[in-house]
Design a protein around this motif. Structure first.
Motif, mmCIF file in Angstrom:
data_model
loop_
_atom_site.group_PDB
_atom_site.id
_atom_site.type_symbol
_atom_site.label_atom_id
_atom_site.label_comp_id
_atom_site.label_asym_id
_atom_site.label_seq_id
_atom_site.Cartn_x
_atom_site.Cartn_y
_atom_site.Cartn_z
ATOM 1 N N PHE A 18 0.848 -1.179 0.000
ATOM 2 C CA PHE A 18 0.000 0.000 0.000
ATOM 3 C C PHE A 18 0.893 1.242 0.000
ATOM 4 N N ALA A 19 0.502 2.232 -0.767
ATOM 5 C CA ALA A 19 1.320 3.442 -0.893
ATOM 6 C C ALA A 19 1.565 4.062 0.480
ATOM 7 N N ARG A 20 2.814 4.393 0.731
ATOM 8 C CA ARG A 20 3.187 5.011 2.000
ATOM 9 C C ARG A 20 3.301 6.524 1.822
ATOM 10 N N PRO A 21 2.899 7.301 2.821
ATOM 11 C CA PRO A 21 3.028 8.764 2.721
ATOM 12 C C PRO A 21 4.487 9.178 2.603
ATOM 13 N N VAL A 22 4.725 10.272 1.911
ATOM 14 C CA VAL A 22 6.078 10.828 1.810
ATOM 15 C C VAL A 22 6.423 11.459 3.153
ATOM 16 N N GLY A 23 7.519 11.053 3.729
ATOM 17 C CA GLY A 23 7.901 11.542 5.045
ATOM 18 C C GLY A 23 8.565 12.914 5.006
ATOM 19 N N ALA A 24 9.055 13.335 6.161
ATOM 20 C CA ALA A 24 9.662 14.665 6.301
ATOM 21 C C ALA A 24 11.186 14.582 6.361
ATOM 22 N N GLN A 25 11.763 13.590 5.691
ATOM 23 C CA GLN A 25 13.224 13.422 5.722
ATOM 24 C C GLN A 25 13.947 14.669 5.202
ATOM 25 N N ARG A 26 13.464 15.220 4.108
ATOM 26 C CA ARG A 26 14.131 16.394 3.524
ATOM 27 C C ARG A 26 14.067 17.583 4.469
ATOM 28 N N GLN A 27 12.929 17.807 5.105
ATOM 29 C CA GLN A 27 12.783 18.938 6.020
ATOM 30 C C GLN A 27 13.644 18.758 7.275
ATOM 31 N N LEU A 28 13.724 17.520 7.769
ATOM 32 C CA LEU A 28 14.562 17.272 8.949
ATOM 33 C C LEU A 28 16.039 17.513 8.631
ATOM 34 N N ALA A 29 16.450 17.114 7.442
ATOM 35 C CA ALA A 29 17.848 17.345 7.049
ATOM 36 C C ALA A 29 18.139 18.837 6.981
ATOM 37 N N ARG A 30 17.203 19.609 6.458
ATOM 38 C CA ARG A 30 17.404 21.054 6.377
ATOM 39 C C ARG A 30 17.419 21.680 7.767
ATOM 40 N N ALA A 31 16.576 21.188 8.651
ATOM 41 C CA ALA A 31 16.544 21.714 10.017
ATOM 42 C C ALA A 31 17.866 21.453 10.738
ATOM 43 N N ALA A 32 18.487 20.314 10.463
ATOM 44 C CA ALA A 32 19.780 20.001 11.098
ATOM 45 C C ALA A 32 20.866 20.965 10.642
ATOM 46 N N VAL A 33 20.714 21.544 9.453
ATOM 47 C CA VAL A 33 21.681 22.522 8.948
ATOM 48 C C VAL A 33 21.440 23.895 9.556
ATOM 49 N N LEU A 34 20.197 24.288 9.690
ATOM 50 C CA LEU A 34 19.862 25.656 10.115
ATOM 51 C C LEU A 34 19.817 25.837 11.626
ATOM 52 N N PHE A 35 19.585 24.758 12.384
ATOM 53 C CA PHE A 35 19.430 24.896 13.834
ATOM 54 C C PHE A 35 20.512 24.104 14.552
ATOM 55 N N GLU A 36 21.195 24.753 15.483
ATOM 56 C CA GLU A 36 22.299 24.109 16.201
ATOM 57 C C GLU A 36 21.813 22.962 17.069
ATOM 58 N N GLY A 37 20.627 23.099 17.638
ATOM 59 C CA GLY A 37 20.143 22.078 18.571
ATOM 60 C C GLY A 37 19.492 20.877 17.912
ATOM 61 N N ALA A 53 13.194 8.658 11.130
ATOM 62 C CA ALA A 53 12.591 9.749 11.905
ATOM 63 C C ALA A 53 11.623 10.558 11.056
ATOM 64 N N GLY A 54 11.856 10.612 9.738
ATOM 65 C CA GLY A 54 10.983 11.379 8.872
ATOM 66 C C GLY A 54 9.588 10.804 8.739
ATOM 67 N N ASP A 55 9.388 9.548 9.161
ATOM 68 C CA ASP A 55 8.068 8.916 9.128
ATOM 69 C C ASP A 55 7.434 8.846 10.509
ATOM 70 N N ASP A 56 8.094 9.423 11.495
ATOM 71 C CA ASP A 56 7.622 9.367 12.883
ATOM 72 C C ASP A 56 7.095 10.740 13.294
ATOM 73 N N PRO A 57 5.781 10.920 13.373
ATOM 74 C CA PRO A 57 5.230 12.236 13.728
ATOM 75 C C PRO A 57 5.739 12.770 15.056
ATOM 76 N N ALA A 58 5.944 11.880 16.037
ATOM 77 C CA ALA A 58 6.421 12.340 17.344
ATOM 78 C C ALA A 58 7.821 12.941 17.239
ATOM 79 N N ARG A 59 8.707 12.326 16.450
ATOM 80 C CA ARG A 59 10.061 12.854 16.295
ATOM 81 C C ARG A 59 10.027 14.183 15.543
ATOM 82 N N ILE A 60 9.177 14.284 14.550
ATOM 83 C CA ILE A 60 9.072 15.537 13.782
ATOM 84 C C ILE A 60 8.591 16.670 14.679
ATOM 85 N N GLU A 61 7.569 16.393 15.466
ATOM 86 C CA GLU A 61 7.047 17.437 16.360
ATOM 87 C C GLU A 61 8.107 17.849 17.381
ATOM 88 N N GLU A 62 8.864 16.873 17.875
ATOM 89 C CA GLU A 62 9.927 17.181 18.832
ATOM 90 C C GLU A 62 10.954 18.126 18.220
#
Length: 457
Positions: free
Chosen positions: A71-90, A98-107
């Motif tokens: 069954f088709a899986r939703p596209v995760g937030a891997q690209r956005q998380l990678a960009r956040a790791a570049v722009l934010f020190e923390g 992690a890009g498919d885990d809503p709890a990790r994304i919200e964190e």
């Protein structure tokens, strides 16, 4: 063969509960499982599995299917998380999972928001951004307005992405439930406690996961001669069968009669939760664009994909709920609470096709249109007792028992096994390579017709 091989095969079989393997391929895997376990099959089961497995991909010369096997899986937030790791020190670099885990994304969104003085949910670009004084007060005096805006926009997009991901994950779960009941959530230990139990559940689930065919009549029945042969093996050794596991996918009376009242109640609670969740999806789709309820023909703006997936899940959950209520001896509940079935939306051409060949819409459509909406019934805003359903069914000459409006679905006879067709947007195509070409060209999709016509002229 060593027992580890049996376990490996059982785990592979268990994985099919969340995939979309063809029943033929599951039947071939069942042959391997029984061979590894050293099980002597009765002639009926051996012949039924051989008939199905003959057309498995392992036994075909091309060994290929054009249809997705999951069954088709939703596209995760891997690209956005990678960009956040570049722009934010923390924000550290995170694994792809992690890009498919809503709890990790919200964190991540919350942690990154703290770095720029932004609270979770502050998404208004005009009102929620900090001005120069606000940035200085938050200790961001060295961050330029451009860099601040870049970070603010990213977090706003990540929150929107998170909302979409949650919705699509929820839709995927509903799609699995509608076609395969609770199979996809069965723990391995419960599934694999008995080989015959695992075999029946896996095959019936694969049959349930089959795609719908473009037709103006009934879809192919799930319960076929292979399922019947596997079910007879369960009945031959009832003391060994995992009836509670079987009840997750096959709520026939003879199955539920073998399950304890405590386990029946557990299943009833789970299906109650499914009904409420699905009712929410149906209501959301309805509120976005009310449907043409008397015909259930798709109109521009209708979210037909969400509605049809939710409608199928509702009817599956409702069928299990009715069967459990009956087995627990609580039929009197239906005298006060008897929610109706929900039909799928139809394309206008299919509706016209049915009118020409059958003389009108399916009678269930008229019954649905005269009953209260299911989410209003669940919330207690509208009453839908069994007596009301019976009156409406009588008005349209529908048998409420045979039509499963006031009872659990009647038991069905096993149908003959039929090979799974290659489908291109619901249309059967004999050759899988041709099916791939037709799908790429946009044939039968309603999209790109001109380009497809030129390519195939």
């Amino acid at each position: 063969m060593p027992s580890t091989t049996v376990e490996q095969l059982l785990r592979e079989l268990h994985a099919t509960l969340a995939l979309r393997k063809r029943p033929e391929d599951v039947a071939r895997l069942l042959q391997d499982v029984y061979a590894a376990a050293g099980t002597e099959l009765d002639p009926d089961t051996r012949d039924a599995l051989a008939k199905a497995a003959e057309h498995s991909l392992r036994n075909l010369w091309h060994g290929y299917t054009s249809m997705r096997e999951e069954f088709a899986r939703p596209v995760g937030a891997q690209r956005q998380l990678a960009r956040a790791a570049v722009l934010f020190e923390g924000v550290p670099e995170l694994p792809d999972s992690a890009g498919d885990d809503p709890a990790r994304i919200e964190e991540v969104v919350r942690r990154a928001g703290e770095e720029i003085g932004r609270a979770y949910g502050q998404n208004d670009f005009g009102l929620d951004r900090l001005d120069r004084a606000g940035r200085a007060e938050a200790g961001l005096g060295e961050v330029s307005k451009r860099q601040y805006n870049k970070r603010f926009r990213l977090l706003r997009r990540m929150e929107a992405k998170l909302a979409r991901l949650l919705h699509e994950q929820r839709r995927r779960e509903i799609a699995l439930t509608g076609k395969g009941a609770l199979a996809h959530g069965l723990p391995y230990e419960l599934f694999a406690a008995d080989v015959d139990t695992a075999a029946f559940i896996a095959y019936v689930t694969a049959r349930g996961y089959m795609r719908s065919i473009f037709t103006n009549g009934r879809q192919r029945q799930v319960y076929d001669e292979v399922a019947e042969a596997l079910f007879r093996r369960l009945q031959a050794s009832p003391e060994r069968t995992g009836w509670y596991a079987v009840a997750h996918v096959h709520p026939r009376a003879e199955v539920l009669a073998q399950v304890s009242d405590q386990d029946l109640a557990r299943l009833l609670v789970r299906w109650n939760g499914v009904l409420r969740e699905v009712a929410g999806l149906l209501e959301d789709a309805w509120n976005r664009q009310p449907l043409e309820r008397t015909t259930m023909v798709v109109r521009r703006g209708n979210d037909s994909s969400t509605w049809n997936q939710a409608a199928q899940a509702w009817n599956t959950a409702r069928a299990h709920w009715f069967a459990l209520v009956a087995e627990l001896g609580e039929d009197r509940i239906l005298d006060r609470f008897c929610p109706g079935k929900v039909p799928r939306l139809m394309a206008a051409d299919v509706a016209n096709w049915r009118r020409r060949t059958h003389g009108g819409l399916h009678p269930d459509t008229y019954v649905w249109a005269d009953l209260p909406l299911p989410w209003e019934v669940l919330r207690g805003e509208q009453q839908c007792p069994r007596s009301l359903v019976e009156r409406v069914c009588a008005r349209y000459k529908v048998d409420p028992v045979a039509g499963a409006w006031t009872t659990a679905r009647p038991a069905v006879r096993a149908v003959a096994f039929q090979r799974t067709p290659e489908l291109v947007h619901g249309v059967a195509v004999r050759d899988p390579l041709m099916a791939s070409a037709l799908r790429s060209a946009g044939i039968f999709s309603g999209k790109g017709k001109r380009a497809a016509a030129e390519e195939w002229a």
